[in-house]
Motif scaffolding. Structure first.
Motif, mmCIF file in Angstrom:
data_model
loop_
_atom_site.group_PDB
_atom_site.id
_atom_site.type_symbol
_atom_site.label_atom_id
_atom_site.label_comp_id
_atom_site.label_asym_id
_atom_site.label_seq_id
_atom_site.Cartn_x
_atom_site.Cartn_y
_atom_site.Cartn_z
ATOM 1 N N LYS A 159 0.864 -1.200 0.000
ATOM 2 C CA LYS A 159 0.000 0.000 0.000
ATOM 3 C C LYS A 159 0.890 1.237 0.000
ATOM 4 N N ASP A 197 -6.018 1.952 1.811
ATOM 5 C CA ASP A 197 -4.786 2.049 1.030
ATOM 6 C C ASP A 197 -3.624 2.663 1.816
ATOM 7 N N ASP A 226 1.490 10.690 -2.013
ATOM 8 C CA ASP A 226 0.550 9.775 -1.357
ATOM 9 C C ASP A 226 0.500 10.027 0.147
ATOM 10 N N ARG A 261 -0.192 4.762 0.631
ATOM 11 C CA ARG A 261 -0.478 6.005 1.347
ATOM 12 C C ARG A 261 0.087 6.012 2.758
#
Ligand SMILES: Cc1ncc(COP(=O)(O)O)c(C=O)c1O
Length: 443
Positions: free
Chosen positions: A132, A205, A166, A134
């Motif tokens: 992921k 995320d 992000d 973020r």
């Protein structure tokens, strides 16, 4: 003020030789040596250290046990790093740190040179391990001055640095300036921050949320009790790694060994820097094995885990325990704060004094009705304190960050309060000119 000719000569050489890109200056200080809570300027003047080099020298200057560990390691050199060979102090440091840091499951230790690289590696590893992208950090937060750590540090972003694409910046609840109104604005601010974070994590995320246990560079903001606990619950609910950045506020400073213990939490990942090296470049991240045990060779620094720094790191941990530093910090902090609160009663410009142990913030304001932050005054107060014989900096624009060595004694604390009281009164009375502070932009 008059600077000694020897100090001025060194400052002039510094201006011509050292890159401005790594300078954060508040007054014309040139230091020759230190002992305990004191620094000696080039030229001989003694200064009471109320910064500890931004907490890195938290055991004071020239602690005999630290010198002994450093000399012992230097006298039997075992190469210069842990990349391609192991030695007793690199492995021992990692083992000691695992025992020293509360945590669950199988964990590993990364060691590096600065808080920045420890945090940077955590972000990269969390992305790699979870798949992921973020990251969640906080507005006014600080996690480093290079790489991903810099790009998720709002102190840098607010000053114009590029943000990580992000990144989500959450709001850190500030009891002195709650961001939500209501009958109980502090509780409402905590609830609003947690709700905001919950919404972000629910998107599925996020690889990692990193929090400072006290938002130090952002203004010595001590979160309301319960905030970190709620944060941990929210991360657990969504299966997101919670990393706590103990680089500046950890290791006894806040009156407990680990600042996250103020709220009784056990983070998934903990990063250390500054004091862990006793003034030498050493940092560490303690994290689940599944996050940082691979891929091999993906975070390389040649001299990471070098024998001298890791020997000192081990001694720092031993000294923190043997000398009961967290207790000493808690006790000394009480005396310091009661002195500062006395000053606050009579001062129209001290808006707030807040602390955990010897992590102390003093907020300078234009007036106590509006509590408007007074940044210009902060630049002049730290300059005047330097003239009067103390080293202290400001953070968050208008907050004095008072982080003396954790071994400071009562007499030194009383002297510090005296100097700070005079510096604040003198600066507020216009005794420091705009021209004097003009060369020192600070931050
Ligand atoms: C909370 C926190 N994290 C990380 C860092 C970065 O540490 P370093 O400057 O040693 O790389 C700092 C530095 O001020 C800090 O305060």
């Amino acid at each position: 003020m008059t600077i000694s000719p020897q100090a001025q000569a060194l400052l002039d050489r510094d201006a011509k030789a050292v890159a401005g890109i790594e300078k954060l200056r508040f007054f014309p200080i040139a230091i020759e040596k230190g002992k305990g809570s004191w620094l000696t300027e080039v030229g001989g003047r003694k200064l009471l250290d109320l910064s500890s080099t931004w907490t890195a020298c938290g055991l004071g200057h020239g602690h005999p046990k630290i010198i002994e560990a450093m000399v012992r390691a230097a006298q039997s050199p075992a190469g210069a790093g842990g990349l391609s060979a192991v030695h007793p102090d690199s492995v021992g440091f990692a083992e000691d740190l695992l025992a020293f840091t509360p945590g669950e499951g199988e964990r590993r230790v990364y060691f590096g040179h600065s808080g920045t690289d420890a945090n940077d590696v955590v972000f990269r590893a969390a992305r790699q391990a979870t798949g992921k992208k973020r990251i969640v950090t906080f507005k006014l937060g600080y996690h480093g001055g290079l790489g991903v750590a810099m790009k998720v540090s709002d102190v840098h972003i607010a000053a114009g640095a590029e943000a990580d694409p992000d990144l989500f910046l959450a709001t850190y609840p500030n009891p002195f300036r709650p961001h939500v109104a209501g009958d109980d604005p502090i509780a409402a601010s905590v609830a609003a921050s947690i709700a905001e974070i919950d919404r972000e994590l629910a998107k599925g995320d996020v690889c990692c949320l990193m929090a400072e246990p006290i938002l130090s560079d952002g203004g010595m903001i001590i979160p309301p009790k319960g905030f970190l606990t709620a944060l941990q619950a929210t991360c657990r609910k969504h299966g997101v790694l919670l990393a706590v950045d103990e680089v500046k506020m950890g290791l006894g400073r806040a009156g407990v060994m680990h600042a996250f213990q103020l709220d009784g939490i056990v983070p998934d990942i903990v990063t250390f820097g500054k004091l862990i090296g006793g003034g030498l470049p050493l940092s560490a991240a303690v994290a689940p094995a599944w996050v940082i045990d691979g891929p091999a060779a993906s975070a390389l620094l040649t001299t990471a885990g070098n024998p001298i720094c890791t020997a000192v790191g081990r001694q720092v941990m031993r000294t923190l325990v043997e000398e009961d530093i967290p207790q000493r910090s808690a006790r000394a902090g009480k005396r310091f704060v009661s002195g500062l609160k006395e000053l606050m009663k009579d001062s129209p410009v001290i808006g707030d004094v807040r602390a955990e142990g010897l992590a102390i913030g003093l907020e300078l304001v234009t007036d106590k009705e509006s509590n408007t932050p007074d940044r210009a005054l902060a630049t002049k107060v730290v300059y005047r304190a330097f003239e009067l014989g103390a080293v202290v900096h400001y953070v968050g624009g208008n907050v004095l960050e008072i982080t003396p060595p954790l071994i400071i004694n009562d007499e030194e604390i009383d002297l510090a309060v005296d100097i700070l009281g005079k510096a604040i009164a003198d600066a507020a009375a216009g005794k420091v000119s705009d021209e004097a502070v003009a060369p020192y932009a600070g931050w």
